[in-house]
Scaffold this active site. Structure first.
Site, PDB file in Angstrom:
ATOM      1  N   HIS A 261       0.865  -1.181   0.000  1.00  0.00           N
ATOM      2  CA  HIS A 261       0.000   0.000   0.000  1.00  0.00           C
ATOM      3  C   HIS A 261       0.899   1.228   0.000  1.00  0.00           C
ATOM      4  O   HIS A 261       1.861   1.286   0.766  1.00  0.00           O
ATOM      5  CB  HIS A 261      -0.899  -0.029   1.235  1.00  0.00           C
ATOM      6  CG  HIS A 261      -2.039   0.935   1.180  1.00  0.00           C
ATOM      7  ND1 HIS A 261      -1.856   2.292   1.212  1.00  0.00           N
ATOM      8  CD2 HIS A 261      -3.370   0.734   1.069  1.00  0.00           C
ATOM      9  CE1 HIS A 261      -3.045   2.885   1.148  1.00  0.00           C
ATOM     10  NE2 HIS A 261      -3.976   1.959   1.055  1.00  0.00           N
TER      11      HIS A 261
ATOM     12  N   ARG B 227      -6.440  10.443  -0.331  1.00  0.00           N
ATOM     13  CA  ARG B 227      -6.258  10.893  -1.714  1.00  0.00           C
ATOM     14  C   ARG B 227      -7.599  10.972  -2.443  1.00  0.00           C
ATOM     15  O   ARG B 227      -7.840  11.884  -3.215  1.00  0.00           O
ATOM     16  CB  ARG B 227      -5.281   9.959  -2.438  1.00  0.00           C
ATOM     17  CG  ARG B 227      -3.828  10.200  -2.040  1.00  0.00           C
ATOM     18  CD  ARG B 227      -2.908   9.109  -2.570  1.00  0.00           C
ATOM     19  NE  ARG B 227      -3.054   7.867  -1.821  1.00  0.00           N
ATOM     20  CZ  ARG B 227      -3.091   6.664  -2.360  1.00  0.00           C
ATOM     21  NH1 ARG B 227      -2.988   6.514  -3.660  1.00  0.00           N
ATOM     22  NH2 ARG B 227      -3.216   5.606  -1.602  1.00  0.00           N
TER      23      ARG B 227
END
Lengths: 601, 250
Positions: free
Chosen positions: A236, A256
């Site tokens: 990740h 994000r």
């Protein structure tokens, strides 16, 4: 043979995360006598840590979204190595599975019209993730847990399964032990659903908990099933990097999705420098276009920060290596300068809390420092896409422990939906299998129970002096350094040698104390699985001589569409327990689905 | 900066035990759970402790740290004074299994007693239409990570085992409140929670709210409104009037 505690069921589900509980609910509702066996307390499984949401093309915010777009996004995110049928079923059934949670009491965040709200995530064309702030996994596990309890499914908490039992080739049961007492327990059942999650605890920097020791992968191998795609490990992009205590801890992609951007030490939004050819047509190439996308997805392309995770993780890795990292060896993830404090606290409460409590960073005021962390294994038990059945009669697998669905890289949000879609399918088919067997039930062989118990107790009188915690730490170091984000032949050779040494040394594992709630002994048993799975990963990663998704080779940097793009690496155990590897053709999608993959957006 | 840290950890089982001192090297930025793990890896491999996420999200590593119920994964070492040992004992309200692990099955029994969410006749089948403002009150309670710290600290059962039978505890009072405030739930559990689950035993000292790692306002937003709703149902004159006429089954 001594008398052991015995229980008889039609279906035994191993693991009580999202897929395990969903499988148990399905099996129970299909009329099977069902039990769930889990290593921790109910409600503590790794699903609880999922933050962002459940991907499902409900079209609540973007009516143009539908299963075909979701299918396309999933396949392209997986670098086309997904099992197309699984990706199809997943995209088609995910919305129903989300509504089912609502039916059972889940309370998702809402749109203005009172429908389930959906959020943006990497690789998804539309805002698609049903969520509750950034604690969606908690909502999901609690809902499934409450449903399981309501239905009266038997749950064996803090009970570890050490071996699957077979009668000939068929599943006959499972052998486990109560953590509390160390006493053994035999489950007699014709059908077992593996829902044990992943393998990430074999890496040093990981978002995974102690439970993630690849139990299901190893149980499946030892029972004669095959593993697929084990070389594909998802790192990740955004794990915490500081303080050291929380290194690897997940920072949700929602940061994000909700407008956060990545910057290097020079303040540059570097992701614009890392847009690969494969995604060029659908990725914004200016900051202006990227910023417009959040409100107008029709006329703008996705920000490069929302490229699939493998792309973002590699880019961050490169920036750090190029000396443009943050003070503690990460890069900056900045939402403070882009969204109001109220918005951040509302959308990302658990991230706000996590950084405040553990790093004394106020994410509404300053950027976070983040770096890649081992998060998910795309590889897993090879299953039939419709029934989740492995090659061993009576053995099913769903969720992270199953392979194929996510190809070379999983899109964020597709995990929770995967758990629900294939958990349900596994439970239903396991129940149907058990019912078809009727009176011809397989029998657990006494001698296999005896051998299983003897093996499990070996660390108490091995006469050796090896510390299980030390072996685990050495394995984590080796996998982190030698089979990490960027891989090289020689390093993986070295990793394999290390793994073999550790396997040898673990014959002399010594544990202190008695069997009652003894973490040292419990770890010694988990280590057997960790080492076997680590070996499978290293071997598969050496075999695949290309770079794709969660497998990046420094010595083979290109993606090879002609050969490797059509092959799966399959792992199985040969006689004598040696890990054996072979290549297998990837099933090709029918023309109407293949056509979807070519569509520009 | 590394330094020597002494942990004073309760070790033993149901038959008894006591505090044992362990000194390990600790670092700035670590939490109590890290130090406990150092002890496990280096000095006492068989020391029992529960943990999972190590991020304050799963509610497994509950213990009493210097007498205060809290999650060990959120207890930063930098908040303790250096040079003094940190004492860690198991949750006092629940029977010890071994070392820091207690038998919390009490809570799972109480969970089984909660009548499940039941959709209304108006919207029997999902997808439901519900406004954000209407789901928010229940969402606060669904943040609960079931660490059982509120149950541990609650003086109704902390030193009164005999109350356990009739008392579900703060965690479950907010579960009942959550269902009561769910915009599409049809069941009325007010009488049940007041009379059979022990809501009446709570005298709102707010100890539960103080220890909640999720900062759920258990007392103010859950227990007190539930108490008020129970009273409203009991003494609502309009309803009493209707009930006398046989028109309403309260």
């Amino acid at each position: 043979m001594p008398e052991y505690e015995r229980h008889t069921y039609d279906v035994v589900v191993i693991g009580a995360g999202g897929s395990g509980l969903r499988a148990a609910i399905a099996a129970h509702e299909a009329g099977a006598r069902t039990a769930v066996v889990c290593k921790s307390l109910l409600g503590k499984a790794h699903t609880v840590m999922a933050e962002g949401g459940i991907a499902a093309a409900m079209g609540n915010l973007w009516p143009d979204d539908n299963w075909k777009v979701h299918f396309r996004d999933t396949m392209r995110g997986g670098k086309l190595l997904n099992n197309w049928r699984m990706a199809e079923l997943h995209a088609k059934e995910a919305p129903e599975r989300v509504w089912e949670l609502e039916q059972w009491g889940a309370l998702f965040d809402r749109t203005k019209d009172g429908l389930i709200s959906q959020r943006d995530f990497g690789g998804h064309r539309y805002a698609r993730l049903a969520h509750v702030g950034d604690r969606t996994g908690l909502e999901m596990i609690r809902t499934l847990q409450q449903r399981t309890v309501q239905l009266g499914v038997d749950v064996y908490m803090e009970c570890t399964v050490t071996d699957l039992m077979r009668d000939g080739d068929r599943i006959a049961g499972a052998l486990g032990y109560w953590r509390e007492s160390g006493r053994f327990v035999v489950f007699e059942t014709p059908a077992v659903v593996l829902a044990t999650g992943g393998i990430g605890k074999s890496w040093k920097v990981t978002s995974n908990s102690w439970e993630y020791t690849g139990d299901g992968h190893a149980l499946a191998l030892r029972a004669g099933a095959t593993l697929l795609n084990m070389e594909f490990i998802q790192f990740h992009p955004t794990g915490m990097v500081w303080p050291p205590s929380v290194r690897g801890l997940l920072v949700t992609e929602s940061v994000r999705g909700d407008g956060g951007v990545l910057r290097n030490s020079e303040g540059r939004r570097f992701m614009f420098d890392y847009i690969p050819e494969f995604f060029k047509a659908e990725t914004a190439d200016t900051e202006e276009e990227a910023d417009r996308w959040y409100d107008d997805k029709k006329n703008n392309r996705r920000p490069p920060e929302l490229l699939p995770r493998d792309e973002v993780a590699r880019a961050i890795n490169s920036e750090i290596k190029a000396g443009r990292g943050s003070p503690h060896g990460g890069v900056f993830l900045d939402i403070a300068s882009r969204r109001s404090p109220e918005y951040i606290e509302k959308r990302l409460p658990s991230m706000y809390h996590q950084f405040m409590e553990l790093a004394e960073v106020d994410i509404t005021r300053e950027p976070m420092e983040i770096g890649p962390t081992c998060h998910y294994v795309m590889g897993g038990v090879e299953v039939d896409p419709d029934s989740a059945a492995s090659r061993v009669p009576g053995l099913y697998a769903a969720g992270e422990v199953a392979g194929g669905m996510h190809g070379a890289n999983r899109l964020g949000g597709n995990s929770l939906s995967d758990l629900l879609v294939f958990g349900r399918r596994a439970g239903e088919h396991a129940a149907a299998y058990a019912s078809e067997i009727g009176g011809g039930r397989p029998v657990v062989p006494d001698e296999d129970v005896t051998v299983g118990v003897r093996t499990a107790l070996a660390p108490f009188d091995s006469g050796g002096a090896e510390n299980p915690y030390r072996i685990q730490q050495e394995l984590q170091d080796a996998m982190q350094d030698l089979v990490g984000i960027i891989r090289r032949e020689q390093e993986m050779q070295l990793a394999l040698k290390t793994i073999h040494d550790l396997q040898e040394r673990s014959k002399a594992l010594a544990v202190e104390g008695n069997r009652q709630y003894n973490p040292g002994w419990n770890l010694a048993l988990d280590l057997r699985n960790m080492l076997l799975v680590a070996e499978a990963v290293a071997l598969a990663a050496m075999e695949r001589k290309e770079s794709r998704g969660g497998h990046t080779r420094d010595d083979f940097p290109m993606t090879d569409y002609d050969f490797w793009g059509k092959r799966n690496v399959v792992i199985e155990l040969a006689g004598g327990g040696a890990v054996h590897l072979r290549l297998q053709d990837l099933p090709e999608p029918p023309p109407e689905l293949a056509a979807l993959l070519e569509e520009p957006h | 900066m590394a330094y020597d840290l002494t942990l004073r950890i309760w070790r033993g089982d149901a038959s008894g035990g006591g505090l044992v001192d362990y000194t390990v090297e600790a670092e700035d930025g670590e939490v109590v759970l890290d130090a406990v793990h150092h002890v496990q890896a280096q000095l006492a491999g068989d020391m029992a402790v529960r943990w999972n996420c190590k991020a304050g999200k799963c509610g497994s590593c509950s213990a009493e740290v210097n007498g205060r119920p809290r999650l060990m994964c959120l207890a930063r070492l930098s908040t303790f004074s250096r040079g003094e040992p940190i004492t860690i004992t198991p949750l006092r309200t629940f029977p010890v299994i071994r070392d820091l692990v207690t038998d919390v099955s009490f809570n799972y029994r109480k969970a089984e007693m909660v009548p499940a969410f039941t959709p209304t006749a108006e919207q029997p089948t999902a997808p439901f239409r519900m406004a954000q403002v209407d789901v928010e009150r229940s969402q606060e309670f669904r943040k609960c990570i079931e660490c059982w710290l509120c149950q541990d600290t609650c003086h109704v059962i902390r030193d009164h085992d005999d109350n356990k039978e009739a008392f579900s505890g703060p965690r479950f009072f907010i579960r009942y409140a959550e269902l009561d405030m769910h915009p599409n739930d049809a069941l009325d559990r007010k009488k049940l929670v007041q009379e059979d689950r022990g809501l009446g035993l709570c005298n709102i000292t707010k100890c539960c709210t103080e220890v909640c790692p999720e900062k759920i306002k258990i007392t103010d937003n859950g227990i007190i409104p539930m108490k008020e709703r129970v009273v409203d149902v009991k003494y609502d004159p309009v309803r009493l009037f209707r009930r006398r006429r046989g028109g309403d089954d309260v």
